[in-house]
Enzyme design. Structure first.
Site, PDB file in Angstrom:
ATOM      1  N   THR A  63      37.526  37.772  34.926  1.00 61.44           N
ATOM      2  CA  THR A  63      38.995  38.334  34.415  1.00 61.44           C
ATOM      3  C   THR A  63      39.148  37.814  33.119  1.00 61.44           C
ATOM      4  OG1 THR A  63      41.229  38.290  35.003  1.00 61.44           O
ATOM      5  CG2 THR A  63      39.971  36.180  35.468  1.00 61.44           C
ATOM      6  N   LYS A  67      36.048  40.378  30.416  1.00 61.12           N
ATOM      7  CA  LYS A  67      35.767  41.422  30.883  1.00 61.12           C
ATOM      8  C   LYS A  67      34.927  42.091  30.034  1.00 61.12           C
ATOM      9  CE  LYS A  67      39.428  41.950  34.190  1.00 61.12           C
ATOM     10  NZ  LYS A  67      40.466  42.969  34.763  1.00 61.12           N
ATOM     11  N   ASP A 104      38.481  47.690  39.046  1.00 60.63           N
ATOM     12  CA  ASP A 104      40.008  47.581  38.898  1.00 60.63           C
ATOM     13  C   ASP A 104      40.782  48.917  39.119  1.00 60.63           C
ATOM     14  OD1 ASP A 104      40.413  44.845  37.857  1.00 60.63           O
ATOM     15  OD2 ASP A 104      39.685  45.302  35.971  1.00 60.63           O
TER      16      ASP A 104
END
Ligand code: ATR
Length: 280
Positions: A63, A67, A104
């Site tokens: 995270t 990323k 995501d």
């Protein structure tokens, strides 16, 4: 029976809900795994990742702010991670290489469409912000039939640049906030990092069409500044990213374990905890 180890790396990581979410998925599906959280700043990432996989780790979530580093580190990339230029899920392959994926975008789409019944097809969508979070969600929104996407950013050049990058997939344009005057949208997505500090980009008041929905990729214990703005300006729905968090985790779990966990009860549990002010 071996217990497989997964983890999330990030900085800061203390308030991450991922260990709880994956524990609930593991209990629900009977999968023998543990999932831990490690505080890993950017400069420690290379060492931490090597140590994790040498010690038997099977898969890793990354995270903020890791990323893009994870994207650079992966030996192979899925097409969606390649597009996003960001990786949130790394998986150890049989040949000991690391496959980088990005869940995501699919996490957002699942939350919007399955959990909240928000249509994407034929919709006009505005994304606020032109950072990594924006990059991860454009392709899946176009895949689901969005008519067009406008990216508005404080630094308009970055919005133009990203729009250019996705031209081949559909109608995507970039602009600064002043250019939004007199434009109307069906769905607004806040992908700026402003929300977390309680700030809002300068939005003209009449951005929303009738029945428009608003979605903040960020989440907090209280409604975000963007959700407050959305309610005040007539949104039908104003949501934050808690559902997306659970959905992107479910997709990572599926990649790792080949079993799709059920998310509704997990999201309900997270919301209940939040309502009662229980820290994760
Ligand atoms: P992420 O990877 O989460 O997208 P990022 O790449 O740092 O993070 O991007 C953050 C985005 O939030 C950027 O679009 C940034 O705008 P700029 O490109 O102009 O910097 C936007 N942002 C951050 N704080 C903001 C604020 N107070 N008002 C408006 N936009 C903001």
């Amino acid at each position: 029976m071996t217990i497989d180890h997964y983890a999330v790396f990030g900085h800061p990581i203390k308030h991450s809900k991922s260990p709880l979410i994956h524990r609930l998925f593991a209990e629900q599906t009977g999968q023998p795994l543990i999932y831990t959280a490690e505080d890993v700043p950017q400069q420690a990432f290379a060492m931490a990742i090597e140590r994790f996989f040498l010690n038997g780790g099977r898969g890793l979530n990354c995270t903020l702010p890791l990323k893009e580093l994870a994207w650079q580190t992966a030996s192979h990339l899925t097409p969606r991670a390649q597009r996003a230029k960001a990786v949130n899920t790394l998986t150890l392959q049989a040949d000991n290489t690391l496959l980088g994926d990005n869940t995501d975008g699919i996490g957002l789409l699942n939350d919007l469409t399955h959990n909240h019944g928000i249509a994407i097809k034929n919709q006009r969508i505005l994304i606020l912000g032109a950072g990594g979070a924006t990059r991860g969600i454009i392709a899946p929104l176009l895949d689901h039939g969005a008519t067009n996407i406008v990216i508005a950013n404080r630094t308009p050049e970055k919005a133009h640049f990203i729009a250019q990058e996705f031209q081949d997939l559909g109608d995507v344009t970039g602009c600064g906030y002043p250019a939004l005057e007199n434009q109307r949208f069906d769905l607004l997505i806040n992908a700026t990092s402003a929300s977390l500090s309680g700030d809002l980009p300068p939005l003209p008041p009449k951005l929303l069409r009738d029945n428009a929905s608003c979605y903040d990729l960020a989440y907090a214990d209280r409604p975000t500044a963007f959700m407050d703005w959305s309610h005040r300006h007539g949104a039908r729905l104003a949501l934050d990213g808690l559902g997306m968090l659970a959905e992107q985790a479910a997709e990572a779990f599926y990649i790792w374990r080949n079993i799709r966990p059920e998310t509704a009860t997990v999201i309900a549990y997270l919301n209940q905890q939040r309502q009662h002010g229980i820290p994760s």
